[in-house]
Write an enzyme that holds these catalytic residues in place. Sequence first.
Site, short mmCIF file in Angstrom:
data_model
loop_
_atom_site.label_atom_id
_atom_site.label_comp_id
_atom_site.label_asym_id
_atom_site.label_seq_id
_atom_site.Cartn_x
_atom_site.Cartn_y
_atom_site.Cartn_z
N ASP A 183 41.22 49.07 10.42
CA ASP A 183 41.50 49.76 9.17
C ASP A 183 42.57 48.96 8.42
OD1 ASP A 183 41.67 51.93 7.26
OD2 ASP A 183 43.55 52.49 8.25
N CYS A 218 35.33 49.25 58.18
CA CYS A 218 36.17 50.19 57.41
C CYS A 218 36.35 49.67 55.98
CB CYS A 218 37.55 50.31 58.06
SG CYS A 218 37.62 51.45 59.44
N THR A 249 45.07 50.23 5.54
CA THR A 249 46.34 50.88 5.25
C THR A 249 46.94 51.49 6.51
OG1 THR A 249 45.53 51.39 3.04
CG2 THR A 249 47.49 52.58 3.79
N ASP A 275 44.75 54.38 12.10
CA ASP A 275 45.95 55.22 12.21
C ASP A 275 45.83 56.57 11.53
OD1 ASP A 275 46.05 54.24 9.51
OD2 ASP A 275 48.17 54.82 9.48
N CYS A 287 38.48 50.25 53.71
CA CYS A 287 39.80 50.55 53.14
C CYS A 287 40.14 49.61 51.98
CB CYS A 287 40.88 50.44 54.21
SG CYS A 287 40.60 51.44 55.67
N ASP A 343 41.15 44.37 58.85
CA ASP A 343 41.07 45.35 57.76
C ASP A 343 42.44 45.59 57.15
OD1 ASP A 343 39.38 47.44 56.34
OD2 ASP A 343 41.00 48.67 57.13
#
Length: 613
Positions: A306, A262, A308, A503, A264, A589
């Site tokens: 960037d 399984c 500014t 921004d 899971c 499991d």
Amino acid sequence: MLTSGALLLGAWLLSLRWPGAGQWGYVAATLLGTWPLARRAMAAARLGEPFSMSTLVTLAALGALLIGEAAEGAVVVFFFAVGELLEGVAAGRARAGVRALMELTPRTALLLVGGKVQEVAATSLRPGQRVQVRPGARVPADGVIEAGESALDESPVTGESVPVERGAGEHVYAGSVNGRGTLTVRVDREASENTLARILHLVEEAEQSKAPTARLIDRFSRSYTPLVVALSLAVATLPPLLAGGDAHTWLYRGLSLLLIGCPCALVLSVPAAITSAVAAGTRQGLLVKGGAALETLGRVRTVALDKTGTLTAGRPVVTDIRPLTTLDERDILRLAAAVEGSSDHPLAQAIVERAEQWGLDLPAAQDGQALAGRGVWARVDGRALYVVSPTHAEEQGWLSAEARAQVSQLEGEGKTTVLLADAERGLGLLALRDEARPDARQALERLRALGVRPVLLTGDNARTAEAIAAPLKLGVQAGLRPEDKLQVVRALQAQGGVAMVGDGINDAPALAQADVGIAMGGGTDVALETADAALLHGRVTGVADLIGLSRAALGNIRQNVALALGLKAVFLLTTLLGYTNLWMAILADTGATALVTANALRLLRWRGEAGTP
């Protein structure tokens, strides 16, 4: 889980009272507990997923009945229910911090109508309306302060732990807690579009967006599960048919192998970690829009920033005051601020703000007038005073040779210079510059410590850019248009993953091109929508925090996958050797699911630079 547990307990009690009927109690518990799983398995099969986890558990439980192991079949169903409960707990714990955001916006607001206060539903507020926010109350909507000043706790939105002073003209977020003063706020966003609502929407999208590793595991599971079924069938049938093995023994081992297989814990390993990391980041003011972005952040090799509004605060400040006469610095700043008092130009506001910081009493100014493209003048203390550009001052003959040399030096440092003068001569120079954010140096040092190379991309001229970058030991490419930034990002991608931090609208193309786009919290809506992540608190150190969060999540995912596969490998071997029974198989499991869940929830304690759990 409660139902299957009650059925199992009832069967056990029945076996104690009537041992002969106890077996039938376990049969009933297995059939009743398996029925919901069988229905889900059939529904999944109709949707094209015949080998779901419900299918594997149903086959194993029914197989246990066929070989006379009804008690173990009932235990299998119960332990599977426990595992599913653990998955729900993991998801609920991880989302709890994010869901709490929904409760931060107050249900009611104090609407100002014709000078009177009227209580209304916060969801009914519309842009342009004015609301009153009293001390200790939460701000009901995004807006701009029209009157009053106070310290606001913005930690629910930005992660900023210290209250922030806000006054007239400044923006406030819905959900922020007002401090000592009463505020009048003009609403600028509807409830469905305020900052908190947008954060919730983006976090929901992030949780639904699968990470590349999660998609890989999903694809692996679609092939892995049928393979497990085929292997279980082979183990159950081939030894008895080909080697004369005991049919009951090998069928039992085949069913155990079915449960061991399984997936899971394996399937849960990635989404549990991603959800926990997204929730932890959101509480720290780090918004990540999806699992793919979270994974990619940990692998970037270059961060392009960037200038500014990103590396700098986006507004000029007074850096130098140079007297040219007997006036001292305070006198020059006081007179310049008086002249500039009525102007809304960013340089004028910076001069006035510095005078307020110094606690100067400004004299009254009369007859103020702007000189288009040159400066401003006003009458102060009975005489005409000017605050003008060096070019205009040169035309008027107000610049001495000494002043000219100082202007040249200051502008060589990337500063904007203005001259305070009377009608006859220059009185003093004021230099202004958009300075690097206070945390810029720390942010760059942390990026380098993470093995990430920062670089500055800006549309400013080279002289201004170098003046900011040089003290920070930062590489710079200046004079770039939006399309130029995009091309530079493309070139950097040839050297590895690139994150772009910006921004403004002009950053949007580069944010979209980068492997991960990161928007500053105070940026434009275009930047926030284009980016894959956002720094809601507006601190540059958040970039390093995002990378640290990503690497913590990636490490957690690797641990989870190793736990899930490692336990399966161990129990696969013990099953084939005959040491593992059915209930131990499903417990393995469930145990793997519990370990993966607990490990993923450790990410909820992540605290940025303070360290990871």
